[in-house]
Design an enzyme around this catalytic site. Structure first.
Site, PDB file in Angstrom:
ATOM      1  N   HIS A  20      66.725 -24.097  45.453  1.00  0.00           N
ATOM      2  CA  HIS A  20      65.521 -23.273  45.552  1.00  0.00           C
ATOM      3  C   HIS A  20      65.870 -21.825  45.176  1.00  0.00           C
ATOM      4  O   HIS A  20      66.759 -21.213  45.778  1.00  0.00           O
ATOM      5  CB  HIS A  20      65.000 -23.347  46.983  1.00  0.00           C
ATOM      6  CG  HIS A  20      63.681 -22.699  47.169  1.00  0.00           C
ATOM      7  ND1 HIS A  20      62.498 -23.372  46.986  1.00  0.00           N
ATOM      8  CD2 HIS A  20      63.354 -21.433  47.491  1.00  0.00           C
ATOM      9  CE1 HIS A  20      61.493 -22.549  47.201  1.00  0.00           C
ATOM     10  NE2 HIS A  20      61.976 -21.357  47.510  1.00  0.00           N
ATOM     11  N   ALA A  21      65.178 -21.284  44.171  1.00  0.00           N
ATOM     12  CA  ALA A  21      65.547 -19.968  43.638  1.00  0.00           C
ATOM     13  C   ALA A  21      65.385 -18.859  44.675  1.00  0.00           C
ATOM     14  O   ALA A  21      64.399 -18.831  45.410  1.00  0.00           O
ATOM     15  CB  ALA A  21      64.694 -19.650  42.415  1.00  0.00           C
ATOM     16  N   HIS A  69      60.346 -13.282  38.016  1.00  0.00           N
ATOM     17  CA  HIS A  69      59.901 -13.113  39.399  1.00  0.00           C
ATOM     18  C   HIS A  69      61.064 -12.712  40.323  1.00  0.00           C
ATOM     19  O   HIS A  69      60.976 -11.740  41.078  1.00  0.00           O
ATOM     20  CB  HIS A  69      59.255 -14.414  39.894  1.00  0.00           C
ATOM     21  CG  HIS A  69      58.967 -14.422  41.357  1.00  0.00           C
ATOM     22  ND1 HIS A  69      57.741 -14.081  41.878  1.00  0.00           N
ATOM     23  CD2 HIS A  69      59.769 -14.669  42.425  1.00  0.00           C
ATOM     24  CE1 HIS A  69      57.803 -14.141  43.199  1.00  0.00           C
ATOM     25  NE2 HIS A  69      59.017 -14.496  43.554  1.00  0.00           N
ATOM     26  N   GLU A  70      62.145 -13.459  40.250  1.00  0.00           N
ATOM     27  CA  GLU A  70      63.281 -13.195  41.149  1.00  0.00           C
ATOM     28  C   GLU A  70      63.889 -11.821  40.896  1.00  0.00           C
ATOM     29  O   GLU A  70      64.260 -11.104  41.826  1.00  0.00           O
ATOM     30  CB  GLU A  70      64.362 -14.269  40.998  1.00  0.00           C
ATOM     31  CG  GLU A  70      63.936 -15.661  41.451  1.00  0.00           C
ATOM     32  CD  GLU A  70      63.485 -15.707  42.892  1.00  0.00           C
ATOM     33  OE1 GLU A  70      63.950 -14.897  43.709  1.00  0.00           O
ATOM     34  OE2 GLU A  70      62.638 -16.556  43.207  1.00  0.00           O
ATOM     35  N   HIS A 118      62.468  -9.020  42.840  1.00  0.00           N
ATOM     36  CA  HIS A 118      63.065  -8.775  44.161  1.00  0.00           C
ATOM     37  C   HIS A 118      64.327  -7.921  44.020  1.00  0.00           C
ATOM     38  O   HIS A 118      64.531  -6.964  44.755  1.00  0.00           O
ATOM     39  CB  HIS A 118      63.485 -10.095  44.819  1.00  0.00           C
ATOM     40  CG  HIS A 118      62.352 -10.964  45.247  1.00  0.00           C
ATOM     41  ND1 HIS A 118      61.371 -10.534  46.106  1.00  0.00           N
ATOM     42  CD2 HIS A 118      62.045 -12.257  44.961  1.00  0.00           C
ATOM     43  CE1 HIS A 118      60.515 -11.524  46.329  1.00  0.00           C
ATOM     44  NE2 HIS A 118      60.902 -12.580  45.634  1.00  0.00           N
ATOM     45  N   GLU A 169      56.995 -10.199  47.455  1.00  0.00           N
ATOM     46  CA  GLU A 169      56.643 -11.331  46.589  1.00  0.00           C
ATOM     47  C   GLU A 169      55.764 -10.878  45.435  1.00  0.00           C
ATOM     48  O   GLU A 169      55.827 -11.415  44.337  1.00  0.00           O
ATOM     49  CB  GLU A 169      55.911 -12.407  47.394  1.00  0.00           C
ATOM     50  CG  GLU A 169      56.766 -13.107  48.421  1.00  0.00           C
ATOM     51  CD  GLU A 169      58.014 -13.745  47.826  1.00  0.00           C
ATOM     52  OE1 GLU A 169      57.973 -14.149  46.657  1.00  0.00           O
ATOM     53  OE2 GLU A 169      59.027 -13.796  48.534  1.00  0.00           O
ATOM     54  N   HIS A 181      55.589 -23.960  57.407  1.00  0.00           N
ATOM     55  CA  HIS A 181      55.527 -22.652  58.062  1.00  0.00           C
ATOM     56  C   HIS A 181      55.015 -22.703  59.498  1.00  0.00           C
ATOM     57  O   HIS A 181      55.242 -21.777  60.256  1.00  0.00           O
ATOM     58  CB  HIS A 181      54.671 -21.699  57.231  1.00  0.00           C
ATOM     59  CG  HIS A 181      55.232 -21.495  55.846  1.00  0.00           C
ATOM     60  ND1 HIS A 181      55.223 -22.487  54.892  1.00  0.00           N
ATOM     61  CD2 HIS A 181      55.847 -20.444  55.266  1.00  0.00           C
ATOM     62  CE1 HIS A 181      55.796 -22.047  53.781  1.00  0.00           C
ATOM     63  NE2 HIS A 181      56.185 -20.811  53.978  1.00  0.00           N
ATOM     64  N   TYR A 183      51.587 -14.336  51.917  1.00  0.00           N
ATOM     65  CA  TYR A 183      51.395 -14.986  50.617  1.00  0.00           C
ATOM     66  C   TYR A 183      49.990 -14.734  50.072  1.00  0.00           C
ATOM     67  O   TYR A 183      49.784 -14.612  48.873  1.00  0.00           O
ATOM     68  CB  TYR A 183      51.679 -16.488  50.709  1.00  0.00           C
ATOM     69  CG  TYR A 183      53.076 -16.787  51.213  1.00  0.00           C
ATOM     70  CD1 TYR A 183      54.189 -16.380  50.481  1.00  0.00           C
ATOM     71  CD2 TYR A 183      53.284 -17.447  52.406  1.00  0.00           C
ATOM     72  CE1 TYR A 183      55.474 -16.631  50.939  1.00  0.00           C
ATOM     73  CE2 TYR A 183      54.570 -17.707  52.863  1.00  0.00           C
ATOM     74  CZ  TYR A 183      55.655 -17.297  52.132  1.00  0.00           C
ATOM     75  OH  TYR A 183      56.925 -17.555  52.586  1.00  0.00           O
TER      76      TYR A 183
HETATM   77 ZN   LIG Z   1      59.870 -14.333  45.508  1.00  0.00          ZN
END
Ligand SMILES: [Zn+2]
Length: 611
Positions: A352-353, A382-383, A386, A410, A510, A520
């Site tokens: 999982h990235a 996307h990553e 962060h 996010e 969750h 989210y």
């Molecule tokens: Zn993310």
């Protein structure tokens, strides 16, 4: 879709404390409070400094252990990571409980903000009674494990875990099989119901001891406004989006009716098992069932990446160059040495990235099992969002080294991914010429099935928990309340009758793992607001979904102004730095999808809309 820094997702305490780290500071355990004497401002400041340094040191230690656990999964690495995490969590709880001692003092602004963050850092407040504290953390761990081990066994020796179920939900078009698997997965949470009930009682007790009305109010109080005002704010944002969602829902419903006949009602909620996802939170997998015939955009990025032999590292280089084009410095050499880019052949890793900042200063890393596909190309952008955020706030004091609120982290990565437009692909030499915008309905529709379809689900998970924590929903109507919300907001319904013997909320990670979910929903809104503001700064005048901020130093400056604030200021200040607005605003999503909305309304003419 939504990645996270693994360390931050642990169940007891929030991102703030996990993400903070001391740079070589010597940290002591908190001094025992002096009895009978009112504390002074100097004592408050010393308390905060000490907490900051100690939590930071513990967080680095937890990060290093988590990195090893994630990239080398064996029995011992799991134990070491859990132990490091527990040390960090216990310290966080200790400080949160001591902080109210200084409540009556008038503190300097920075100290006051840090004190607040120490108190609000908890996601679970354990009660003071040691037996109850032990019970509530045990329940939390037990429910998370129960979920992790959850399996549906259609036959005696054939069991399906969540990965296998996800795949069937995505690929099967057999309604009987889909229903069977949907039902099966929703049995895994049945045993959790009594545990969850007790968990709620104890978590609320702990939250009240810290001065909150209940655990839900504690969660909502993290947003620099009173808890009730935040709940209203979320409702307001949904109000801006509902018409667009209802159009998408109506279109998807009649297309699915073409496929599945009367299983899908003409004007009622859509059966929850027919949307390509076990929670009906992402409808991308039914794209081929609902896409118009002429929706082909005219290029296939995965094929282009293959043809150009772009390997894992080079994929990441493309992402780095995107940020470079905005004026950000290249990633440190250690990023390239220490990251994990491909799946090792000979050991287990968490694929999982996730994006890491191991020492909370400059030890940035990416952990991802990259394949040369369009999905991974987007996920890398996307990553790295962060990673560049983490580096931008690394000069702030430890407790401020995080995003402005939990939706922001996010949202940044997704904002960048929204700039992967045909024009961007032309600029980096992947396409000779951008296809005509008349081909965009397919692209917009597939993006809407992912991002718009998610919004009401992003809202209801915590709407349900807020009601549960507040006592408005009780064990006698847990499940009915859940389905009432899902039907009202999402327009989906279960295909088989549900009762209070079922515990359907527990079938979503969750809930048993006690991870707040509103972040989210906020991220989904903020990314479009950021994208609109940065596109304006970049001088883009075309349709918003065709704007890419690639190569715009003006956009880069605005982005950096927000990123480098970290958590040092209330989030409206950070939002203003990037967008000029102090309020979250869902109209950017409407602008982005405006051509799709027009198209949907044409398609839906004469068809039932709403449920
Ligand atoms: Zn993310």
């Amino acid at each position: 879709m939504m990645q996270s820094r693994t360390v931050l997702l642990a169940s007891v305490i929030g991102a703030v404390l996990f993400n903070a780290v001391a740079s070589g500071a010597v940290a002591k355990k908190p001094a025992a409070p002096t009895r009978g004497k009112a504390p002074t401002v100097a004592e408050a400041k010393a308390f905060v400094d000490n907490a900051e340094a100690r939590l930071l040191a513990l967080a680095v230690d937890a990060s290093r252990n988590a990195w090893v656990q994630n990239t080398y999964i064996i029995h011992d690495s799991e134990i070491l990571a859990a132990q490091a995490n527990e040390r960090l969590i216990n310290a966080g709880v200790e400080y949160a409980k001591q902080a109210p001692r200084f409540d009556k003092l008038k503190l300097p602004e920075e100290t006051a903000r840090k004190m607040r963050l120490l108190k609000l850092g908890l996601t679970l407040a354990a009660p003071a009674d040691p037996k109850e504290s032990e019970e509530v953390t045990r329940l939390a761990a037990a429910m998370e494990s129960e979920y992790g081990k959850g399996k549906y066994c259609p036959q005696k020796d054939k069991c399906l875990d969540i990965q296998e179920i996800t795949k069937i939900m995505a690929e099967s078009r057999d309604p009987a099989q889909l229903l069977d698997v949907w039902r099966g997965w929703h049995t895994i949470s049945i045993p959790m119901k009594p545990q969850y009930q007790r968990f709620v009682e104890l978590a609320n007790k702990g939250a009240r001891e810290l001065g909150f009305a209940d655990s839900g109010a504690m969660w909502r109080s993290k947003y620099d406004m009173p808890p009730d005002a935040f709940a209203k704010e979320v409702d307001r944002l949904w109000g801006q989006l509902k018409p667009l969602y209802v159009s998408l829902h109506a279109y998807v419903r009649w297309k699915l009716r073409e496929k599945y006949g009367d299983l899908v009602p003409a004007n009622g909620p859509i059966p929850a098992h027919l949307l390509g996802n076990i929670w009906a939170q992402d409808w991308s997998n039914v794209y081929t069932l609902v896409a118009p015939k002429d929706a082909n955009p005219g290029y296939d990025l995965t094929k282009i990446l293959e043809a150009k032999n772009v390997d894992a590292k080079e994929m990441v280089r493309y992402g780095e160059r995107f940020f470079g084009s905005l004026g950000f410095a290249p990633l440190p050499e250690t990023f390239w040495e220490r990251s994990l880019f491909t799946k090792p052949r000979d050991r287990e890793v968490v694929c999982h990235a996730s994006a890491w900042d191991v020492d909370n200063e400059n030890d940035l890393r990416l952990k991802m099992c990259i394949e040369s596909t369009v999905e991974d190309f987007s996920t890398i952008h996307h990553e790295l969002g962060h990673n560049f955020y983490q580096r931008a706030y690394n000069t702030k004091p430890g407790l401020f080294r995080d995003s402005a609120n939990d939706g922001f982290h996010e949202a940044v990565g997704d904002t960048i991914a929204l700039s992967i437009t045909p024009e961007y692909l032309v600029k980096i030499g992947f396409l000779d010429k951008a296809p005509d915008p008349s081909k965009d309905i397919g692209l917009l529709l597939s993006r809407a099935l992912e991002k718009l379809a998610f919004l009401p689900f992003g809202l209801i998970v915590d709407q349900w928990r807020w009601k549960v924590f507040a006592g408005e929903a009780t064990p006698a109507n847990y499940n009915a309340t859940w389905w009432d919300l899902r039907t009202r907001y999402q327009g989906v319904a279960p295909a088989v009758a549900r009762t209070e013997n079922d515990f359907d909320p527990g079938a979503k990670y969750h809930v048993p793992a006690n991870v707040p979910y509103t972040r989210y929903f906020l991220a989904a809104i903020l990314q479009f607001q950021f994208h609109r503001a940065l596109s304006q700064a970049a001088g883009c005048t075309g349709p918003l979904h065709r704007c890419s901020i690639y190569g715009s130093e003006e956009a880069g400056k605005k982005l950096d102004a927000m990123l480098s604030m970290g958590l040092s200021r209330p989030w409206p200040d950070a939002l203003e730095a990037i967008s000029g607005q102090r309020e979250m605003d869902a109209t950017a999503i409407r602008d982005y999808f405006a051509p799709l909305q027009k198209w949907l309304d044409e398609q839906n003419r004469g068809k039932p809309v709403g449920w």
